[in-house]
Design a protein around this motif. Structure first.
Motif, mmCIF file in Angstrom:
data_model
loop_
_atom_site.group_PDB
_atom_site.id
_atom_site.type_symbol
_atom_site.label_atom_id
_atom_site.label_comp_id
_atom_site.label_asym_id
_atom_site.label_seq_id
_atom_site.Cartn_x
_atom_site.Cartn_y
_atom_site.Cartn_z
ATOM 1 N N VAL A 1 10.979 9.832 -0.982
ATOM 2 C CA VAL A 1 12.280 10.511 -1.055
ATOM 3 C C VAL A 1 13.189 9.778 -2.034
ATOM 4 C CG1 VAL A 1 14.371 11.073 0.248
ATOM 5 C CG2 VAL A 1 12.124 11.596 1.209
ATOM 6 N N PHE A 2 13.235 8.464 -1.943
ATOM 7 C CA PHE A 2 14.048 7.669 -2.875
ATOM 8 C C PHE A 2 13.621 7.918 -4.317
ATOM 9 C CE2 PHE A 2 14.598 3.701 -5.307
ATOM 10 C CZ PHE A 2 15.983 3.631 -5.314
ATOM 11 N N LEU A 3 12.318 7.866 -4.578
ATOM 12 C CA LEU A 3 11.817 8.086 -5.937
ATOM 13 C C LEU A 3 12.095 9.507 -6.422
ATOM 14 C CD1 LEU A 3 8.454 6.112 -5.675
ATOM 15 C CD2 LEU A 3 10.417 5.525 -7.112
ATOM 16 N N SER A 4 12.023 10.492 -5.525
ATOM 17 C CA SER A 4 12.304 11.870 -5.939
ATOM 18 C C SER A 4 13.773 12.036 -6.301
ATOM 19 C CB SER A 4 11.892 12.863 -4.853
ATOM 20 O OG SER A 4 12.782 12.824 -3.765
ATOM 21 N N ILE A 5 14.635 11.267 -5.680
ATOM 22 C CA ILE A 5 16.066 11.323 -6.001
ATOM 23 C C ILE A 5 16.330 10.655 -7.353
ATOM 24 C CG2 ILE A 5 18.355 10.472 -5.332
ATOM 25 C CD1 ILE A 5 17.402 10.904 -2.371
ATOM 26 N N ILE A 6 15.774 9.453 -7.558
ATOM 27 C CA ILE A 6 16.084 8.742 -8.812
ATOM 28 C C ILE A 6 15.398 9.374 -10.031
ATOM 29 C CG2 ILE A 6 16.607 6.562 -7.684
ATOM 30 C CD1 ILE A 6 13.935 5.485 -8.755
ATOM 31 N N THR A 7 14.298 10.098 -9.844
ATOM 32 C CA THR A 7 13.650 10.775 -10.978
ATOM 33 C C THR A 7 14.243 12.159 -11.233
ATOM 34 O OG1 THR A 7 11.889 11.730 -9.605
ATOM 35 C CG2 THR A 7 11.452 9.564 -10.631
ATOM 36 N N GLY A 8 15.115 12.632 -10.355
ATOM 37 C CA GLY A 8 15.723 13.946 -10.539
ATOM 38 C C GLY A 8 14.920 15.084 -9.954
ATOM 39 N N PHE B 1 0.831 -1.200 0.000
ATOM 40 C CA PHE B 1 0.000 0.000 0.000
ATOM 41 C C PHE B 1 0.870 1.255 0.000
ATOM 42 C CE2 PHE B 1 -2.393 3.260 2.426
ATOM 43 C CZ PHE B 1 -3.420 3.463 1.524
ATOM 44 N N SER B 2 1.905 1.281 0.838
ATOM 45 C CA SER B 2 2.785 2.453 0.885
ATOM 46 C C SER B 2 3.534 2.619 -0.432
ATOM 47 C CB SER B 2 3.770 2.346 2.051
ATOM 48 O OG SER B 2 4.713 1.324 1.838
ATOM 49 N N PHE B 3 3.895 1.512 -1.078
ATOM 50 C CA PHE B 3 4.563 1.573 -2.367
ATOM 51 C C PHE B 3 3.634 2.171 -3.424
ATOM 52 C CE2 PHE B 3 5.764 -0.396 -6.445
ATOM 53 C CZ PHE B 3 7.050 0.105 -6.553
ATOM 54 N N PHE B 4 2.379 1.725 -3.468
ATOM 55 C CA PHE B 4 1.408 2.306 -4.406
ATOM 56 C C PHE B 4 1.233 3.799 -4.130
ATOM 57 C CE2 PHE B 4 -1.227 -1.741 -5.533
ATOM 58 C CZ PHE B 4 -0.176 -2.192 -6.304
ATOM 59 N N PHE B 5 1.176 4.158 -2.859
ATOM 60 C CA PHE B 5 1.034 5.557 -2.458
ATOM 61 C C PHE B 5 2.210 6.387 -2.993
ATOM 62 C CE2 PHE B 5 1.536 9.108 0.460
ATOM 63 C CZ PHE B 5 0.230 9.545 0.637
ATOM 64 N N ALA B 6 3.430 5.919 -2.753
ATOM 65 C CA ALA B 6 4.625 6.649 -3.189
ATOM 66 C C ALA B 6 4.726 6.691 -4.715
ATOM 67 C CB ALA B 6 5.878 6.000 -2.588
ATOM 68 N N MET B 7 4.477 5.574 -5.369
ATOM 69 C CA MET B 7 4.534 5.538 -6.835
ATOM 70 C C MET B 7 3.476 6.445 -7.448
ATOM 71 S SD MET B 7 7.045 3.736 -7.901
ATOM 72 C CE MET B 7 6.636 3.402 -9.586
ATOM 73 N N ASN B 8 2.301 6.500 -6.849
ATOM 74 C CA ASN B 8 1.237 7.358 -7.343
ATOM 75 C C ASN B 8 1.683 8.821 -7.321
ATOM 76 O OD1 ASN B 8 -1.369 8.064 -8.247
ATOM 77 N ND2 ASN B 8 -2.075 8.344 -6.166
ATOM 78 N N MET C 1 1.749 3.315 7.559
ATOM 79 C CA MET C 1 2.114 3.483 6.162
ATOM 80 C C MET C 1 3.039 4.675 5.926
ATOM 81 S SD MET C 1 1.207 5.383 3.177
ATOM 82 C CE MET C 1 -0.192 6.261 3.772
ATOM 83 N N CYS C 2 2.868 5.759 6.661
ATOM 84 C CA CYS C 2 3.600 7.001 6.389
ATOM 85 C C CYS C 2 5.123 6.883 6.448
ATOM 86 C CB CYS C 2 3.117 8.111 7.307
ATOM 87 S SG CYS C 2 1.592 8.849 6.712
ATOM 88 N N PRO C 3 5.701 6.249 7.457
ATOM 89 C CA PRO C 3 7.172 6.158 7.455
ATOM 90 C C PRO C 3 7.714 5.434 6.214
ATOM 91 C CG PRO C 3 6.298 5.529 9.587
ATOM 92 C CD PRO C 3 5.126 5.663 8.673
ATOM 93 N N LEU C 4 7.040 4.366 5.817
ATOM 94 C CA LEU C 4 7.456 3.635 4.618
ATOM 95 C C LEU C 4 7.314 4.508 3.381
ATOM 96 C CD1 LEU C 4 5.627 0.272 5.391
ATOM 97 C CD2 LEU C 4 8.095 0.639 5.431
ATOM 98 N N ALA C 5 6.158 5.164 3.246
ATOM 99 C CA ALA C 5 5.907 5.995 2.074
ATOM 100 C C ALA C 5 6.865 7.183 2.015
ATOM 101 C CB ALA C 5 4.457 6.479 2.081
ATOM 102 N N LEU C 6 7.240 7.718 3.161
ATOM 103 C CA LEU C 6 8.197 8.827 3.192
ATOM 104 C C LEU C 6 9.538 8.391 2.605
ATOM 105 C CD1 LEU C 6 9.149 11.668 4.066
ATOM 106 C CD2 LEU C 6 9.772 10.629 6.256
#
Length: 166
Positions: A151-158, A30-37, A142-147
């Protein structure tokens, strides 16, 4: 997460539920879907207008119903199914003529809409299914995981570097 901790501190009638390690997997997904979304939604806005994005997001309730019927065997009345149509058409008419998009932007936007629908279905299951989590408890877990994931996704996407450069 801090808000949920404050809630549980002052609301003594509701306590966070302990979940065994083997049952934490759905919360991670669920947290992964949240972050990817969030990440894909932000990325799609590089190639589509906000108006196009909003029209596509109006499809989420219909897709949630389709996913629920296909994978969970839920049934919806005909009137409920038809009720989403005026919403979709109303949003589309509101922004008609003021939308632009590209093929890659459309792809990312559709992926984002599918993730949003999957996230809605999963949250419903986490709140009412086997785990029956309290909504604040779901946010708390869910929030700590999604955070970390966001952050990881924001770094790899630039996106993080783009913000830092401003």
């Amino acid at each position: 997460m801090l808000g949920s901790q404050i809630y549980f501190f002052f609301n003594t009638s509701t306590k966070p539920k302990y979940i065994e390690g083997s049952k934490r997997h759905p919360i991670f997904i669920f947290s992964f879907f949240f972050a990817m979304n969030i990440a894909i939604g932000n990325m799609s806005l590089r190639w589509v207008s906000v108006n196009f994005n909003q029209v596509m997001r109006a499809l989420v309730p219909a897709i949630v119903m389709a996913i629920s019927m296909l994978f969970l065997g839920k049934n919806y009345s005909s009137s409920r199914k038809w009720a989403v149509l005026p919403i979709i058409l109303g949003v589309a008419l509101t922004f008609y003529g003021d939308m632009h998009f590209t093929a890659i932007g459309s792809f990312y936007t559709i992926l984002c809409v599918l993730l949003a629908a999957a996230k809605a279905v999963m949250s419903g299951e986490l709140l009412t299914g086997d785990l029956k989590l309290h909504p604040i408890d779901l946010v708390n877990k869910m929030c700590p995981l999604a955070l970390v994931q966001t952050v990881f996704l924001s770094i790899i996407t630039g996106e993080a570097m783009e913000i830092a450069s401003r």
